[in-house]
Design a protein around this motif. Structure first.
Motif, PDB file in Angstrom:
ATOM      1  N   THR A  26      -7.527  -5.397   4.703  1.00 22.30           N
ATOM      2  CA  THR A  26      -6.732  -5.589   3.489  1.00 22.30           C
ATOM      3  C   THR A  26      -6.817  -6.999   2.917  1.00 22.30           C
ATOM      4  O   THR A  26      -6.084  -7.327   1.981  1.00 22.30           O
ATOM      5  CB  THR A  26      -5.249  -5.265   3.766  1.00 22.30           C
ATOM      6  OG1 THR A  26      -4.754  -6.135   4.798  1.00 22.30           O
ATOM      7  CG2 THR A  26      -5.098  -3.823   4.204  1.00 22.30           C
ATOM      8  N   HIS A  59      -7.697   1.262  -1.986  1.00 24.51           N
ATOM      9  CA  HIS A  59      -7.261   1.801  -0.700  1.00 24.51           C
ATOM     10  C   HIS A  59      -6.343   3.007  -0.893  1.00 24.51           C
ATOM     11  O   HIS A  59      -6.428   3.991  -0.151  1.00 24.51           O
ATOM     12  CB  HIS A  59      -6.541   0.731   0.110  1.00 24.51           C
ATOM     13  CG  HIS A  59      -7.420  -0.410   0.526  1.00 24.51           C
ATOM     14  ND1 HIS A  59      -8.692  -0.227   1.021  1.00 24.51           N
ATOM     15  CD2 HIS A  59      -7.202  -1.751   0.527  1.00 24.51           C
ATOM     16  CE1 HIS A  59      -9.224  -1.401   1.310  1.00 24.51           C
ATOM     17  NE2 HIS A  59      -8.350  -2.334   1.024  1.00 24.51           N
ATOM     18  N   TRP A 101      -5.627  -2.807  -3.471  1.00 21.24           N
ATOM     19  CA  TRP A 101      -4.605  -1.819  -3.157  1.00 21.24           C
ATOM     20  C   TRP A 101      -4.852  -0.478  -3.831  1.00 21.24           C
ATOM     21  O   TRP A 101      -4.658   0.571  -3.213  1.00 21.24           O
ATOM     22  CB  TRP A 101      -3.229  -2.374  -3.539  1.00 21.24           C
ATOM     23  CG  TRP A 101      -2.940  -3.697  -2.908  1.00 21.24           C
ATOM     24  CD1 TRP A 101      -2.677  -4.874  -3.538  1.00 21.24           C
ATOM     25  CD2 TRP A 101      -2.918  -3.997  -1.495  1.00 21.24           C
ATOM     26  NE1 TRP A 101      -2.492  -5.882  -2.625  1.00 21.24           N
ATOM     27  CE2 TRP A 101      -2.636  -5.373  -1.363  1.00 21.24           C
ATOM     28  CE3 TRP A 101      -3.117  -3.235  -0.351  1.00 21.24           C
ATOM     29  CZ2 TRP A 101      -2.525  -6.002  -0.128  1.00 21.24           C
ATOM     30  CZ3 TRP A 101      -3.023  -3.854   0.893  1.00 21.24           C
ATOM     31  CH2 TRP A 101      -2.726  -5.216   0.992  1.00 21.24           C
ATOM     32  N   LEU A 148       0.829  -1.201   0.000  1.00 21.00           N
ATOM     33  CA  LEU A 148       0.000   0.000   0.000  1.00 21.00           C
ATOM     34  C   LEU A 148       0.866   1.256   0.000  1.00 21.00           C
ATOM     35  O   LEU A 148       0.533   2.254  -0.656  1.00 21.00           O
ATOM     36  CB  LEU A 148      -0.930  -0.015   1.216  1.00 21.00           C
ATOM     37  CG  LEU A 148      -1.930   1.143   1.315  1.00 21.00           C
ATOM     38  CD1 LEU A 148      -2.769   1.249   0.049  1.00 21.00           C
ATOM     39  CD2 LEU A 148      -2.834   0.964   2.540  1.00 21.00           C
TER      40      LEU A 148
END
Length: 222
Positions: free
Chosen positions: A198, A206, A203, A17
């Protein structure tokens, strides 16, 4: 100032991330970006060859120095006319950090008391940072944090896992207990926090969410 600190256990996706968010911030026009990867904190202090007490003391000193630096950057920014400049969206100091002191529950040999970090976290909160807790559901820890990371990180990680138990189930149980401790630290922190699940591995989603949060937060802190 604006920014976030990513925290979570091994395999939660902090580094993944971190990289996605770093790329997105740059692509969004952020020109004053301060990035602190996990390797710059815990890793640099646990591979020094010093004894545990010296490692802990040096890590705390490093965190204090970093926080002082960030606070100074924020004060200089706030005292200038730049927060009212038309280019402030691009120029606002922006911090992206991975781990910092929130990795410490995974390294109990360092024996750093939780309360010794609260003042530092308060200063980071005052500078405008947000804590982002990457949480893996307990039932997914075995596959995501043990088996998948063993495949992706290779033999070194496989050997590292051996100290967590004799079976993957025991290793997952150990990692779950570390995650529970990190979560309790997050809830006791003066930093505002956001929790992300997660396990979906979304990804880019986010990263987009956090990028929007960070860029939109500058008006409130200016």
């Amino acid at each position: 100032m604006r920014g976030c600190i990513l925290t979570g256990v091994w395999g939660a996706g902090k580094t993944t991330l971190y990289r996605h968010l770093q790329h997105r911030l740059v692509a969004s026009g952020c020109q004053s970006l301060i990035t602190v990867p996990q390797a710059a904190t815990i890793t640099t202090h646990t591979y020094t060859g010093e004894d545990n007490d010296d490692q802990a003391a040096n890590l705390l000193a490093w965190l204090t120095s970093l926080t002082t630096f960030l606070g100074d950057v924020d004060r200089r920014w706030q005292a200038s006319s730049l927060p009212r400049h038309r280019e402030r969206h691009a120029w606002t100091p922006t911090v992206l950090a991975e781990g910092l002191g929130f990795d410490l529950p995974a390294y109990p040999h360092l024996s750093i008391d939780r309360h010794s970090l609260l003042a530092t976290e308060g200063d980071l909160a005052a500078a405008g940072l947000t804590l982002v807790f990457l949480r893996v559901p307990h039932e997914a820890i075995k596959t995501q944090c043990v088996q998948a990371t063993r495949i992706h990180r290779g033999p070194g990680w496989s050997n590292y896992l051996l100290q967590f138990g004799d079976t993957d189930t025991e290793r997952a149980r150990h990692i779950a207990s570390i995650q529970d401790t990190i979560e309790s630290w997050v809830h006791s922190s003066p930093l505002p926090y956001l929790e992300l699940n997660t396990h979906d591995h979304r990804w880019e989603h986010h990263a987009h969410q956090l990028c929007s949060l960070m860029l939109d937060s500058q008006e409130a802190h200016a």
